[in-house]
Design an enzyme around this catalytic site. Structure first.
Site, PDB file in Angstrom:
ATOM      1  N   THR A 230       0.852  -1.190   0.000  1.00 42.96           N
ATOM      2  CA  THR A 230       0.000   0.000   0.000  1.00 42.96           C
ATOM      3  C   THR A 230       0.893   1.246   0.000  1.00 42.96           C
ATOM      4  O   THR A 230       1.950   1.271   0.630  1.00 42.96           O
ATOM      5  CB  THR A 230      -0.929   0.012   1.233  1.00 42.96           C
ATOM      6  OG1 THR A 230      -0.130  -0.010   2.427  1.00 42.96           O
ATOM      7  CG2 THR A 230      -1.854  -1.193   1.234  1.00 42.96           C
ATOM      8  N   ASP A 262      -6.675  -1.020   7.592  1.00 44.31           N
ATOM      9  CA  ASP A 262      -7.501  -2.159   8.005  1.00 44.31           C
ATOM     10  C   ASP A 262      -8.680  -2.357   7.048  1.00 44.31           C
ATOM     11  O   ASP A 262      -9.028  -3.490   6.704  1.00 44.31           O
ATOM     12  CB  ASP A 262      -7.987  -1.957   9.444  1.00 44.31           C
ATOM     13  CG  ASP A 262      -6.820  -1.868  10.415  1.00 44.31           C
ATOM     14  OD1 ASP A 262      -5.847  -2.630  10.235  1.00 44.31           O
ATOM     15  OD2 ASP A 262      -6.858  -1.035  11.329  1.00 44.31           O
TER      16      ASP A 262
END
Ligand code: RIB
Length: 319
Positions: A230, A262
């Protein structure tokens, strides 16, 4: 049919303060009022997955304090099966002290409490020896002891479940981590964690997409079939047997990035568990992560399936 997902991980109460700038060592900075809310990477990913439409079971450990009662209530309110969440007498629940800068950047100091007591034997007791519990996917992070995560991954894989690891927070390198990565099908890391796993000194440039896809490919050599890195507001990259991918992500007015990773992990795990193509899974995960940055808090910022579908439908990221 709905995706069946088991999350083995941490449950923390988050105490969060928004500040104009992050304090340097030795410095005091005044901020806004404290906001308290349920968090923990495990709890957040479980709640995110439930909001995104999965049938979720949580495996974790709480203390026997008021925070533990609230944390369990948050899982139950999200429709999560909490039968494998234990309560440990005489122990505090996990606590995270979070400082959030006005643009969403943050620092987190963790007091693991009961999370640190989730050892292999407790894992067996809580799950009756079957972590996967007929789930399609088992989603793991590293806020509970490493030997427990390794045991859960091995058991999940032996039961035929897809093993997904969000390697956060990243521990020092060592044989346990090396063994864990060999039990993982899908690895999700941020730039710092990716650099750490590769033994690189720094993070480098997030704009350098080519560089990051090459690093994702390098990380595959550690064991996982699929590696996703990411890149914050710049999206994410992935490497898998079928090739390399870059997803530029979705522009969002970020106010708090806590929980965004998350939301990303939950959405990616659901999509890959359902057998969706990696490009589609990556895009959906970026949409979920972007949406989570537009609201304050961890679990309270996590988007629903309808919200993510709206972004994917081209209607933008709204707070
Ligand atoms: O990923 C965000 C989470 O990390 C927070 O909710 C905090 O509890 C820390 O564990």
């Amino acid at each position: 049919m709905d995706e069946r997902l088991v999350v083995v991980g941490s449950l923390n109460m988050d105490l969060s303060v928004t500040v104009p700038r992050l304090p340097r060592p030795g410095e005091t900075v005044s901020g806004a009022d404290v906001v308290r809310g349920p968090g923990g990477k495990g709890g957040n990913q479980a709640v995110a997955a439930a909001r995104l439409g999965a049938r979720v079971r949580m495996v974790g450990l709480l203390g026997d304090d008021a925070h533990g009662v609230e944390l369990r209530a948050a899982l139950v309110a999200a429709g999560i099966d909490d039968s494998a969440v234990g309560t440990l007498p005489g122990t505090a629940s996990g606590l995270a002290l979070i400082v959030v800068r006005h643009d969403g950047e943050n620092t987190i100091t963790l007091s693991p409490g009961a999370n640190d007591r989730l050892d292999e034997s407790t894992l067996r007791t809580l799950t009756g020896g079957t972590v996967a519990n007929r789930a399609d996917t088992v989603l793991l992070q590293l806020e509970v002891p490493l030997p427990t995560v390794l045991a859960a991954a091995r058991e999940a894989r032996a039961a035929g479940a897809l093993t997904v690891l969000n390697a956060a927070p990243l521990p020092a390198p060592g044989p346990l981590l090396t063994r864990l990565l060999r039990e993982i099908d899908v690895l999700i890391v941020n730039e710092t964690e990716a650099a750490g796993l590769l033994g690189l000194p720094g993070v480098g440039s997030t704009a350098d997409g080519e560089n990051w896809t090459a690093r994702a490919e390098q990380l595959r050599r550690l064991g996982p079939e699929t590696v996703v890195i990411t890149l914050g507001g710049a999206g994410a990259v992935a490497a898998a047997a079928g090739g390399r991918l870059t997803e530029p992500g979705f522009p969002a007015d970020a106010v708090d990035t806590v929980g965004a990773g998350d939301a990303f992990c939950a959405r990616l795990a659901i999509a890959l568990g359902l057998g969706h193509p990696l490009a589609q899974a990556l895009r959906g995960a970026c949409a979920a992560g972007a949406m989570a940055t537009t609201r304050h808090g961890a679990q309270r910022s996590l988007p629903t399936r309808a919200e993510v579908d709206r972004i994917l439908g081209g209607n933008g990221v709204a707070g």
